[in-house]
Design an enzyme around this catalytic site. Structure first.
Site, PDB file in Angstrom:
ATOM      1  N   GLU A 266       8.128 -77.687 -10.067  1.00 22.09           N
ATOM      2  CA  GLU A 266       7.729 -77.471 -11.450  1.00 22.09           C
ATOM      3  C   GLU A 266       7.799 -78.710 -12.336  1.00 22.09           C
ATOM      4  O   GLU A 266       7.051 -78.819 -13.302  1.00 22.09           O
ATOM      5  CB  GLU A 266       8.607 -76.362 -12.062  1.00 22.09           C
TER       6      GLU A 266
ATOM      7  N   SER B 177      26.474 -11.891  -8.222  1.00 21.18           N
ATOM      8  CA  SER B 177      27.846 -11.469  -7.929  1.00 21.18           C
ATOM      9  C   SER B 177      28.881 -12.582  -8.023  1.00 21.18           C
ATOM     10  O   SER B 177      30.078 -12.308  -7.886  1.00 21.18           O
ATOM     11  CB  SER B 177      27.906 -10.845  -6.529  1.00 21.18           C
TER      12      SER B 177
END
Length: 682
Positions: free
Chosen positions: A89, A364
């Site tokens: 870069e 139940s």
């Protein structure tokens, strides 16, 4: 014209050119340099950092982030990674003042030659410092004014900060594809390793990404270009570059950005809760360390057990039919720490969490709370209740005739047997005897139903009320933990990016002094019920697993208690069970309720529970449930409740009696007990 005059003219041109250039630069700085952002704040750079969610064993589950980033200090950056980015870069990074005059000249020449048809690469002239200026402060627009501002900011950054600090800013801020910002996150995303473990080839690959972060097709070519540049700059030898170029580029080997399927329901539930308590900005950008309660091996076992049952059922359905769904949740009943949670067959197909978000009738599974109301009133677990036909009136005055699941009647049966075999008619009679409000109150007290029920009626006491699996399991926890109300807990503690605790149940550490007194003990809340009644219910639920409707939930070598639940027409099936230190609940049903069909029932949920608990308890020694003081244990006939010495025929079990309670009379003298133990006809 003499040579002397030519030289004089050239010198004048250079002088006035330089003067005009300086003047032009001064004008540009005056025009564009006054309204630039405050770059000095980068001295205390604290970028958005991903929050990371960890399991109880320290393994990473998932990251929450708008930008995935793991901050890496310059001293922790591998030199070859830094060198790779410089070579790719900004080759003059360590010497230029923010802008690279040589780089600008080189870019002009290369780009001109390229446009003229020569085989040269287009190149830019932005330095790493300029990229920092652009990424932090400027827009990506390609205009002359933006480039001028970028150059001015870059030179100011160079005068203010060290090269190392600028490189740190750059390598932690830059976008590298796959939602990864910075090299720390990119190393994890692409190679599932920290930057300290990156190979030369992997460093070169990361350094190739800024130009085209999401273009994987050119990955090998771009990586090899960076390696060649590193050789040209003298950072590596040609032999090292050749070896790195020959290395396979195993991007995402052993790693995916998505969390493993088994943990997604749990992680999403944590995210939803923390989003409400911490806020989006803190959760997504502050780099939190969140230690959760989930136990990976138990989570895997829970998901496998649930999916096994769902897949077996769904395999029988047609391709266009709705699929059976379900949920499982497991927690420590003493602390509320959730160790496993699955809210459905597949998070990818449906993110709806049926363990925490689905409100369904519980059938139940409500009965233990109803019968606990009877035990609290000193009704014996062997009190006889009539199991015979009854007819009642609904709220609209229409007749209602409840039935048992087997459509049979057993006559007078003990309370224990009624629960173990989940008889419906004895439950109706018990609710009538207690009063609906009293029967419902226990479920509310234990947190199964909310306190502000709008319509308290008989059907609620029989399981028509809706609640979540998590609330039901939390309510059942009080049976085994001594009656203590607990809160489900998914997070042990939270630390910010600096290691400071910001949440969870973290005890503050203080310096010890000789005169320091121990802190006063915080008073515990009052138990939800008395210890003897709770144990009697636990004993009954143990019987439901050992010889009742919960047989499918048995785990060899371990003491287990629990209760099945089935709603009308078998639209929803449940099982909630527990050992001494672990409780789990299972729910199965269609998202749009409809009957599960012939052969289906609560035994399916019980099987899921057993499959999970076999794994969870595999390395645990059996621990019977704790017995409170004051109980008397007597051997009785399971069918009649009479002492075994008086009625030795049939199954003999051991019953826990409170003071003043006793076995029933022998069968020839058996009669329904008077007072509160008597069922009624309505």
């Amino acid at each position: 014209m003499t040579l002397k005059k030519v030289l004089r003219i050239c010198l004048n041109i250079l002088f006035w050119g330089f003067t005009i250039g300086i003047a032009a630069l001064a004008v540009l700085v005056f025009i564009y340099g006054n309204d630039l952002p405050d770059y000095k704040k980068l001295a205390t750079y604290a970028p958005p950092v991903a929050t990371r969610l960890y399991a109880s064993d320290g393994s990473l589950l998932i990251e929450y982030a708008e930008e995935r980033r793991v901050f890496i200090d310059f001293n922790d950056l591998p030199p070859q990674l830094v060198n790779a980015f410089v070579a790719a870069e900004d080759q003059n990074f360590w010497t230029h003042p923010g802008i690279d005059v040589q780089g600008i000249a080189r870019a002009v020449v290369n780009n001109t030659l390229n446009m003229l048809g020569f085989n040269t690469r287009f190149s830019g002239a932005s330095t790493i410092t300029q990229q920092v200026a652009k990424n932090f402060f400027l827009t990506p627009e390609r205009t002359i004014s933006r480039k001028i501002k970028e150059a001015i900011l870059a030179m100011r950054l160079e005068r203010t900060f060290s090269k190392q600090h600028i490189m740190t800013l750059y390598l932690n801020q830059i976008f590298l594809g796959a939602r990864a910002y910075g090299v720390g996150s990119a190393a994890l995303m692409y190679f599932n390793k920290p930057v300290s473990e990156l190979t030369l080839a992997e460093c070169a690959f990361l350094a190739s990404l800024p130009k085209a972060p999401n273009n994987r097709d050119m990955a090998i070519e771009r990586r090899n270009y960076v390696l060649r540049r590193m050789v040209e700059e003298g950072y590596i030898t040609q032999s090292a570059a050749d070896a790195a170029a020959a290395e396979p580029l195993n991007i995402n080997s052993g790693f995916t950005a998505q969390m493993e399927e088994d943990f997604q329901y749990f992680a999403e539930e944590v995210r939803r809760q923390l989003l409400n308590t911490l806020g989006r900005e803190t959760l997504y950008n502050e780099g939190l360390y969140i230690k959760t309660t989930i136990v990976p091996e138990l989570q895997h076992a829970a998901s496998a057990a649930l999916n096994k049952e769902l897949d077996a059922y769904n395999a029988k359905l047609g391709p266009d039919e709705p699929k059976l769904q379900g949920a499982i949740i497991a927690m420590n009943p003493h602390t509320g720490r959730i160790v496993a949670m699955s809210g459905g067959r597949s998070f990818a197909d449906s993110a709806f969490n049926r363990a925490t978000q689905a409100m369904r009738q519980i059938g139940s599974t409500i009965k233990p709370f109803v019968y606990l109301a009877a035990l609290e009133r000193d009704i014996s677990p062997e009190a006889l209740i009539l199991d015979a036909p009854i007819v009642g009136l609904r709220a609209d005055n229409s007749l209602w005739k409840p039935e048992n699941y087997d459509r049979k009647f057993m006559g007078d049966i003990p309370l224990r047997l009624a629960v173990e075999t989940s008889r419906n008619i004895p439950a109706v009679r018990m609710v009538q005897q207690l009063g609906v409000e009293n029967a419902i109150e226990v479920a509310q007290r234990f947190g199964v139903y909310p306190d502000d029920l709008a319509d308290v009626n008989l059907s609620l006491a029989l399981g028509s009320g809706e609640t979540t699996l998590q609330r039901l399991v939390t309510g059942y926890s009080a049976f085994v933990n001594g009656g203590r109300a607990i809160q489900p807990k998914m997070v042990d503690y939270i630390e910010d990016r600096y290691g400071h605790a910001i949440g969870g149940n973290v005890t503050e550490l203080i310096e010890w002094h000789e005169d320091l007194l121990p802190p006063e003990r915080v008073a515990e809340s009052q138990p939800l019920s008395d210890a003897q009644s709770l144990y009697q219910m636990v004993s009954i639920l143990q019987g439901a697993v050992e010889r009742g409707t919960g047989k499918q939930a048995r785990v060899y070598g371990h003491t287990i208690a629990g209760k099945t639940g089935t709603t009308n027409d078998v639209k929803d099936v449940w099982f909630v069970g527990f050992s001494k230190n672990l409780i789990a609940g299972v729910y199965l049903g269609f998202d749009t309720p409809k009957p599960l069909g012939p052969g289906s029932g609560s035994h399916m949920a019980a099987r899921v529970f057993a499959d999970f608990m076999r794994v969870a308890l595999a390395n645990e020694t059996n621990q019977p449930f704790a017995i409170p003081d004051g109980l008397t244990f007597v051997r009785v006939n399971r069918r009649t409740g009479a002492a075994a010495s008086d009625d030795p025929n049939g199954m003999i079990i051991t019953e826990a009696f409170k003071p003043g309670q006793h076995p029933n009379p022998a069968p020839q003298r058996a009669a329904r007990q008077s007072g509160p133990a008597v069922g009624g006809v309505f």
